[in-house]
Write an enzyme that holds these catalytic residues in place. Sequence first.
Site, PDB file in Angstrom:
ATOM      1  N   TYR A  76       7.635   9.388  55.152  1.00 57.31           N
ATOM      2  CA  TYR A  76       8.643  10.448  55.242  1.00 57.31           C
ATOM      3  C   TYR A  76      10.008   9.923  54.852  1.00 57.31           C
ATOM      4  O   TYR A  76      10.205   8.703  54.705  1.00 57.31           O
ATOM      5  CB  TYR A  76       8.697  11.019  56.666  1.00 57.31           C
ATOM      6  CG  TYR A  76       9.387  10.137  57.680  1.00 57.31           C
ATOM      7  CD1 TYR A  76      10.696  10.408  58.096  1.00 57.31           C
ATOM      8  CD2 TYR A  76       8.755   9.028  58.231  1.00 57.31           C
ATOM      9  CE1 TYR A  76      11.335   9.608  59.027  1.00 57.31           C
ATOM     10  CE2 TYR A  76       9.384   8.228  59.167  1.00 57.31           C
ATOM     11  CZ  TYR A  76      10.668   8.515  59.566  1.00 57.31           C
ATOM     12  OH  TYR A  76      11.306   7.717  60.476  1.00 57.31           O
ATOM     13  N   LYS A  91       8.545   3.517  55.365  1.00 57.24           N
ATOM     14  CA  LYS A  91       8.953   4.600  56.279  1.00 57.24           C
ATOM     15  C   LYS A  91       7.728   5.453  56.601  1.00 57.24           C
ATOM     16  O   LYS A  91       7.595   6.603  56.171  1.00 57.24           O
ATOM     17  CB  LYS A  91      10.079   5.423  55.663  1.00 57.24           C
ATOM     18  CG  LYS A  91      10.927   6.171  56.688  1.00 57.24           C
ATOM     19  CD  LYS A  91      12.210   6.666  56.059  1.00 57.24           C
ATOM     20  CE  LYS A  91      13.034   7.511  57.023  1.00 57.24           C
ATOM     21  NZ  LYS A  91      13.543   6.756  58.168  1.00 57.24           N
ATOM     22  N   GLU A 117      16.077  -4.360  64.238  1.00 56.44           N
ATOM     23  CA  GLU A 117      16.762  -3.077  64.091  1.00 56.44           C
ATOM     24  C   GLU A 117      16.600  -2.296  65.387  1.00 56.44           C
ATOM     25  O   GLU A 117      16.181  -2.859  66.401  1.00 56.44           O
ATOM     26  CB  GLU A 117      16.218  -2.305  62.891  1.00 56.44           C
ATOM     27  CG  GLU A 117      14.720  -2.042  62.933  1.00 56.44           C
ATOM     28  CD  GLU A 117      14.203  -1.357  61.665  1.00 56.44           C
ATOM     29  OE1 GLU A 117      15.014  -0.897  60.853  1.00 56.44           O
ATOM     30  OE2 GLU A 117      12.963  -1.283  61.521  1.00 56.44           O
ATOM     31  N   LEU A 140      13.480  -1.355  58.236  1.00 54.25           N
ATOM     32  CA  LEU A 140      13.519  -0.300  57.225  1.00 54.25           C
ATOM     33  C   LEU A 140      14.794  -0.472  56.414  1.00 54.25           C
ATOM     34  O   LEU A 140      15.870  -0.655  56.986  1.00 54.25           O
ATOM     35  CB  LEU A 140      13.501   1.072  57.892  1.00 54.25           C
ATOM     36  CG  LEU A 140      13.535   2.249  56.928  1.00 54.25           C
ATOM     37  CD1 LEU A 140      12.178   2.410  56.242  1.00 54.25           C
ATOM     38  CD2 LEU A 140      13.946   3.518  57.628  1.00 54.25           C
TER      39      LEU A 140
END
Length: 279
Positions: free
Chosen positions: A33, A143, A175, A199
């Site tokens: 996505y 993702k 992250e 990401l």
Amino acid sequence: METLGYYNGKYGELSEMTVPMLDRVCYFGDGVYDATHARNHKIYCLDEHVDRFFNSAGLLRMTVPHTKEELKELLREMVSKVDADEQFVYWQLTRGTAPRNHAFPEAPANLWIMLRPAPTQDMRVPVRLITLEDTRFLHCNIKTLNLLPNVMAAQRAEEAGCDEAVLHRGESVTECAHSNVHILKDGVFRTHPTDHYILPGITRMRLIQLCHRLNIPVDEAPFTLAELRAADEILVTSASTFCRAACELDGQPVGGKDPALLKRIQDALDEDFHRETDL
């Protein structure tokens, strides 16, 4: 129209849209996505988000049923149909519709698009953070729709009265549950490199470009939990939060040591967003 959904050529209000039970997203989360914001019916960083979407699909050996330009035109067309000036623009690709089997089916991929009203967040409102061990798999650069560890981390943050969870592998910060995290230290913007542990955030990339333009040094190298706690400022960035600074980490005050540099970065990002989405 308040919201708008799309599934393989069918349009409708999100509350009225349905998908087949045999879509592989239902039992494998088999898909990728991307998402961003639109303002004045203009989509922010559309090229970069579509590029990342195609990269994620390619890494999972999925074929997007449109060219990049066709997908961008479809997204622009849909954004123009929704009443709200500010929208959250989300799209995903699933591997297809077929009886449950772990091996890839011989079926075309399914494209979903979802639009809903969503004002941009105020970057000047600070965030509260907790730290958690990063238990995700080793393809965080894709993702993917497989977000259960992220969901559990976000819930832990919610239950702690915080806005985000900063993830780490051992002492190395990676992250957040649904954001990238960076630090400012001695005038340097520091961020984890774009390896398979994080990401490659589009807001992260845009901030690095802006830092170069502002002559702010950038260090793309891992930093530790100790360096996170000692940072002059901790920044959390994403397509939905843009760039917000932390005021608390694991119940202890953090940041607030370089407000001038923080303001320069936030102002530059705010200007960039408005320049790209102004009428």
